[in-house]
Design a protein around this motif. Sequence first.
Motif, short mmCIF file in Angstrom:
data_model
loop_
_atom_site.label_atom_id
_atom_site.label_comp_id
_atom_site.label_asym_id
_atom_site.label_seq_id
_atom_site.Cartn_x
_atom_site.Cartn_y
_atom_site.Cartn_z
N VAL A 1 6.06 10.86 2.95
CA VAL A 1 5.30 11.76 2.22
C VAL A 1 3.76 11.35 1.66
CG1 VAL A 1 5.23 13.00 0.13
CG2 VAL A 1 7.29 13.02 1.39
N LEU A 2 3.58 10.07 1.28
CA LEU A 2 2.58 9.56 0.75
C LEU A 2 1.58 9.47 1.65
CD1 LEU A 2 0.79 7.99 -1.46
CD2 LEU A 2 1.94 6.08 -0.63
N GLU A 3 2.12 8.99 2.94
CA GLU A 3 0.92 8.81 4.01
C GLU A 3 0.71 10.01 4.76
OE1 GLU A 3 3.00 5.69 6.44
OE2 GLU A 3 2.41 4.13 5.03
N ALA A 4 1.41 11.24 4.44
CA ALA A 4 0.96 12.32 5.44
C ALA A 4 -0.22 13.05 4.84
CB ALA A 4 2.08 13.43 5.01
N ARG A 5 -0.55 12.80 3.44
CA ARG A 5 -1.68 13.52 2.96
C ARG A 5 -2.82 12.42 2.58
NH1 ARG A 5 -1.28 15.01 -3.21
NH2 ARG A 5 -3.46 14.51 -2.63
N SER A 6 -2.95 11.36 3.05
CA SER A 6 -3.69 10.57 2.28
C SER A 6 -4.88 9.76 3.17
CB SER A 6 -3.03 9.43 1.44
OG SER A 6 -2.06 9.84 0.68
N ASP A 7 -5.81 9.13 2.74
CA ASP A 7 -6.96 8.47 3.45
C ASP A 7 -6.48 6.99 3.99
OD1 ASP A 7 -9.16 6.26 3.21
OD2 ASP A 7 -9.87 7.99 4.08
N GLY A 8 -6.34 6.71 5.06
CA GLY A 8 -5.85 5.61 5.66
C GLY A 8 -6.38 4.18 5.00
N ALA A 9 -7.55 4.19 4.89
CA ALA A 9 -8.27 3.12 4.40
C ALA A 9 -7.69 2.78 3.19
CB ALA A 9 -9.93 3.07 4.39
N ARG A 10 -7.75 4.07 1.89
CA ARG A 10 -7.29 3.73 0.70
C ARG A 10 -5.84 3.20 0.70
NH1 ARG A 10 -10.31 8.31 -0.58
NH2 ARG A 10 -12.01 7.82 -2.03
N LEU A 11 -5.09 3.83 1.62
CA LEU A 11 -3.56 3.41 1.65
C LEU A 11 -3.38 2.18 2.17
CD1 LEU A 11 -1.70 6.74 3.44
CD2 LEU A 11 -1.74 5.83 0.92
N ALA A 12 -4.11 1.48 3.06
CA ALA A 12 -3.72 0.32 3.35
C ALA A 12 -4.34 -0.73 2.22
CB ALA A 12 -4.88 -0.01 4.77
N ARG A 13 -5.33 -0.32 1.47
CA ARG A 13 -5.81 -1.46 0.51
C ARG A 13 -4.65 -1.20 -0.61
NH1 ARG A 13 -11.23 -2.30 -0.36
NH2 ARG A 13 -10.24 -3.94 -1.93
#
Length: 415
Positions: free
Chosen positions: A32-44
């Motif tokens: 759910v988190l990764e479905a709507r978020s920016d990949g770079a921010r999520l990686a950090r």
Amino acid sequence: MITAREDRRRTFDALPPGVAPESWWGRAWVRVLEARSDGARLARGRAYAEEGRLEAVTVTPGRAVAYVRGSRPRPYRTSVALGTFTDEAWDELLEAVAADPAQLAALLEREVPQALAEALLPGRGDLIPTCSCPDFGRPPCKHAAALCYRLARLVDHDPFVLLLLRGRGERELLDELSRRSAAHAARERPAAASELPGVLARAALAPRSLPPLPAPPAPPAAPGHPPACPDDPAAPDPLALDQLATDAAARAYGLLTTGQDPVGGLGLWQDAARLASAHPTSGLTGAARALYRDLARATGRSTTELARAAAAWRQGGAPALEVLDEPWDPPAGPFDRARPALRAAGLEGFRPHRNHLSGPIRQLRFGRDGRWYPYESSAAAPDDWWPAGAPSTDPVEALTRLRPPAAEGPTGTAW
């Protein structure tokens, strides 16, 4: 007994660096988190969570709050909101669990029943992050993403965290499920008198000996971190509460490990110096500067006087503060021994006055506890003396522990 307030507020200490969630519901949270978020921010954010940059996480109905250490000295206050259920929705959900032994057993084993997954787990757009960092891009920022990943691990280990986010605490849920389950069982088969719970009165009142109490657990290695405080317009400043909680934890730790209250008997000025001493003046954060201003105002002193007193407290507690504030006339013996010893060590030019031995930019002050306290000044301000090192019963040792004289003066003048 756990109160309703305690049941609806849980604080989880910082977890050690770990792996991704293992349960299917923990992985569903991450999807759910990764479905709507920016990949770079999520990686950090995932890296921040794995590196253990989060302090304690506090979970209350509809919200989780934590402080996240970023690139700046002061951590960011981060929260994630999730909608709570209405009373009608809770009634429907609990009735379904109580009526199905498989769902009830799964929940008691700390698993999310498959039949309730759609209702319990957040959907796309349900997680609403906020953060005190200056990143105003599309949420979540990396700090909020780190909190979301930490929540995935908490929910992975204990689904009751998810139920608390939806609005109900573990104890009240288990009590309600027990009541509803008993009601279902009673409707299915009336209980015989012999099956009713209880014991005979003579058995309950019979004399018996109790085993000795177990040994108390070992004290922790250090005081714990205080929980983060959720936003509440009617509550005091969260940073002030954090300061009070941190100080209370340190005081409780002292009582637990030594049996003595480290604050008992301190006057207003002593306690202000003690509180300020936890924040060195060099590189103060905004919150620490506000603390210095408030303490100085409460004691009728300037912030510079408070910074000097805090340096003295770090030097040796209440005895060192007394040396700073109260000159006195000691007997001649310590000075008769100290001056020849200093000359023999190549440390000359020290003039006596009361309990002080003063050189051009270094000074020794003799305390009532029989120790010499080193001070420093600078060539530009020769009368501006600052505590500069650990005290010693040997005046030569007290001075030689200091670093070589520097042109810029003592560190305390950085205030």
